[in-house]
Design a protein around this motif. Structure first.
Motif, PDB file in Angstrom:
ATOM      1  N   LEU A   1       0.752  -1.093   0.077  1.00 31.77           N
ATOM      2  CA  LEU A   1       0.088  -0.145   0.038  1.00 31.77           C
ATOM      3  C   LEU A   1       0.841   1.319   0.056  1.00 31.77           C
ATOM      4  O   LEU A   1       1.240   1.810   0.985  1.00 31.77           O
ATOM      5  N   SER A   2       1.268   1.768  -1.203  1.00 38.05           N
ATOM      6  CA  SER A   2       2.229   2.898  -1.118  1.00 38.05           C
ATOM      7  C   SER A   2       1.371   3.860  -2.056  1.00 38.05           C
ATOM      8  O   SER A   2       2.056   5.099  -2.275  1.00 38.05           O
ATOM      9  N   THR A   3       0.350   3.778  -2.669  1.00 41.18           N
ATOM     10  CA  THR A   3      -0.351   4.865  -3.587  1.00 41.18           C
ATOM     11  C   THR A   3      -1.748   4.915  -3.167  1.00 41.18           C
ATOM     12  O   THR A   3      -2.288   3.952  -2.451  1.00 41.18           O
ATOM     13  N   ALA A   4      -2.466   6.077  -3.338  1.00 41.98           N
ATOM     14  CA  ALA A   4      -3.772   6.269  -2.961  1.00 41.98           C
ATOM     15  C   ALA A   4      -4.542   5.440  -3.636  1.00 41.98           C
ATOM     16  O   ALA A   4      -5.713   5.020  -2.937  1.00 41.98           O
ATOM     17  N   ALA A   5      -4.430   5.015  -4.767  1.00 44.44           N
ATOM     18  CA  ALA A   5      -5.185   4.087  -5.658  1.00 44.44           C
ATOM     19  C   ALA A   5      -5.126   2.633  -4.885  1.00 44.44           C
ATOM     20  O   ALA A   5      -6.317   2.081  -4.869  1.00 44.44           O
ATOM     21  N   GLU A   6      -4.054   2.349  -4.618  1.00 47.64           N
ATOM     22  CA  GLU A   6      -3.996   0.738  -3.844  1.00 47.64           C
ATOM     23  C   GLU A   6      -4.582   1.075  -2.275  1.00 47.64           C
ATOM     24  O   GLU A   6      -5.184  -0.050  -2.183  1.00 47.64           O
ATOM     25  N   VAL A   7      -4.366   2.252  -1.818  1.00 50.00           N
ATOM     26  CA  VAL A   7      -4.963   2.174  -0.442  1.00 50.00           C
ATOM     27  C   VAL A   7      -6.858   2.261  -0.767  1.00 50.00           C
ATOM     28  O   VAL A   7      -7.486   1.623   0.245  1.00 50.00           O
ATOM     29  N   ASN A   8      -7.247   2.930  -1.756  1.00 45.40           N
ATOM     30  CA  ASN A   8      -8.546   3.160  -1.926  1.00 45.40           C
ATOM     31  C   ASN A   8      -9.193   1.721  -2.139  1.00 45.40           C
ATOM     32  O   ASN A   8     -10.176   1.389  -1.807  1.00 45.40           O
TER      33      ASN A   8
ATOM     34  N   TYR B   1      -9.311  -0.290   8.867  1.00 44.47           N
ATOM     35  CA  TYR B   1      -7.773  -0.336   9.245  1.00 44.47           C
ATOM     36  C   TYR B   1      -6.877  -1.046   8.302  1.00 44.47           C
ATOM     37  O   TYR B   1      -7.432  -2.083   7.590  1.00 44.47           O
ATOM     38  N   VAL B   2      -5.674  -0.893   8.150  1.00 49.55           N
ATOM     39  CA  VAL B   2      -4.798  -1.606   7.475  1.00 49.55           C
ATOM     40  C   VAL B   2      -4.731  -3.068   7.988  1.00 49.55           C
ATOM     41  O   VAL B   2      -4.651  -4.091   7.150  1.00 49.55           O
TER      42      VAL B   2
ATOM     43  N   ASP C   1      -1.252   1.338  10.310  1.00 53.93           N
ATOM     44  CA  ASP C   1      -1.864   2.474   9.707  1.00 53.93           C
ATOM     45  C   ASP C   1      -1.044   3.662   9.710  1.00 53.93           C
ATOM     46  O   ASP C   1      -0.927   4.338   8.622  1.00 53.93           O
ATOM     47  N   VAL C   2      -0.110   4.093  10.708  1.00 47.01           N
ATOM     48  CA  VAL C   2       0.929   4.967  10.761  1.00 47.01           C
ATOM     49  C   VAL C   2       1.550   5.088   9.646  1.00 47.01           C
ATOM     50  O   VAL C   2       2.053   5.934   8.881  1.00 47.01           O
ATOM     51  N   GLU C   3       2.228   3.563   9.511  1.00 48.30           N
ATOM     52  CA  GLU C   3       3.400   3.644   8.344  1.00 48.30           C
ATOM     53  C   GLU C   3       2.720   3.776   6.891  1.00 48.30           C
ATOM     54  O   GLU C   3       3.317   4.551   6.317  1.00 48.30           O
TER      55      GLU C   3
ATOM     56  N   GLY D   1       2.100   7.618   6.565  1.00 43.47           N
ATOM     57  CA  GLY D   1       3.342   8.389   6.109  1.00 43.47           C
ATOM     58  C   GLY D   1       3.920   8.113   4.831  1.00 43.47           C
ATOM     59  O   GLY D   1       4.550   8.910   4.198  1.00 43.47           O
ATOM     60  N   LYS D   2       3.435   7.142   3.958  1.00 44.94           N
ATOM     61  CA  LYS D   2       3.849   6.925   2.691  1.00 44.94           C
ATOM     62  C   LYS D   2       2.945   7.656   1.488  1.00 44.94           C
ATOM     63  O   LYS D   2       3.539   7.873   0.309  1.00 44.94           O
ATOM     64  N   ILE D   3       1.600   7.935   1.926  1.00 42.22           N
ATOM     65  CA  ILE D   3       0.911   8.426   1.042  1.00 42.22           C
ATOM     66  C   ILE D   3       0.597  10.079   1.404  1.00 42.22           C
ATOM     67  O   ILE D   3       0.429  10.231   2.541  1.00 42.22           O
TER      68      ILE D   3
END
Length: 138
Positions: A3-10, A18-19, A28-30, A33-35
């Motif tokens: 999960l390093s882009t907004a599209a992946e997180v979406n 939650y992650v 979640d904090v990690e 911080g990436k996006i």
């Protein structure tokens, strides 16, 4: 789970809050911080998660307040000098006497000194840092 882009997180957050698991965690904090702040219309699930995570972690995110998208959370700006206000009108003598008779049951009328305010703010920041460190260890 990358999960390093907004599209992946979406995509990932369509069915989750939650992650990992069912509670806020260091993961979640990690990822937070990436996006940067996701676009609300393009990535609604990532945006919902991001705003929620910002609130839980105590992040001060000016992009959320300003409504900007795609920017990283930024620290709160230093306090600018407040604009000078006109001197308040003096209360009528009857109103001043009436105000003195009010009972202060909850201690609302007690004012803190600047030193006490600074100490309280320092203790709050220390507590936040301690909580974030504890979350990061999990």
């Amino acid at each position: 789970m990358g999960l390093s882009t907004a599209a992946e997180v979406n995509d990932y957050m369509k069915t989750r809050s939650y992650v990992e698991g069912y509670a806020f965690s260091a993961k979640d904090v990690e990822v937070f911080g990436k996006i940067g702040l996701p676009d609300q219309k393009a990535h609604p699930h990532a945006y919902r998660w991001y705003v929620h995570t910002a609130a839980l972690s105590g992040s001060k995110c000016l992009a959320l307040v300003a409504g900007g998208a795609g920017s990283k959370p930024t620290p709160a700006p230093a306090k600018a000098a407040a604009p000078k206000k006109a001197a308040p009108a003096k209360p009528a003598p009857a109103a001043a006497a009436e105000e003195e008779d009010d009972d202060d049951f909850w201690g609302d009328d007690e004012e803190q000194t600047e030193e006490e305010k600074a100490q309280a703010a320092k203790e709050l920041e220390e507590a936040k840092a301690k909580a974030m460190a504890k979350l990061a260890k999990k």
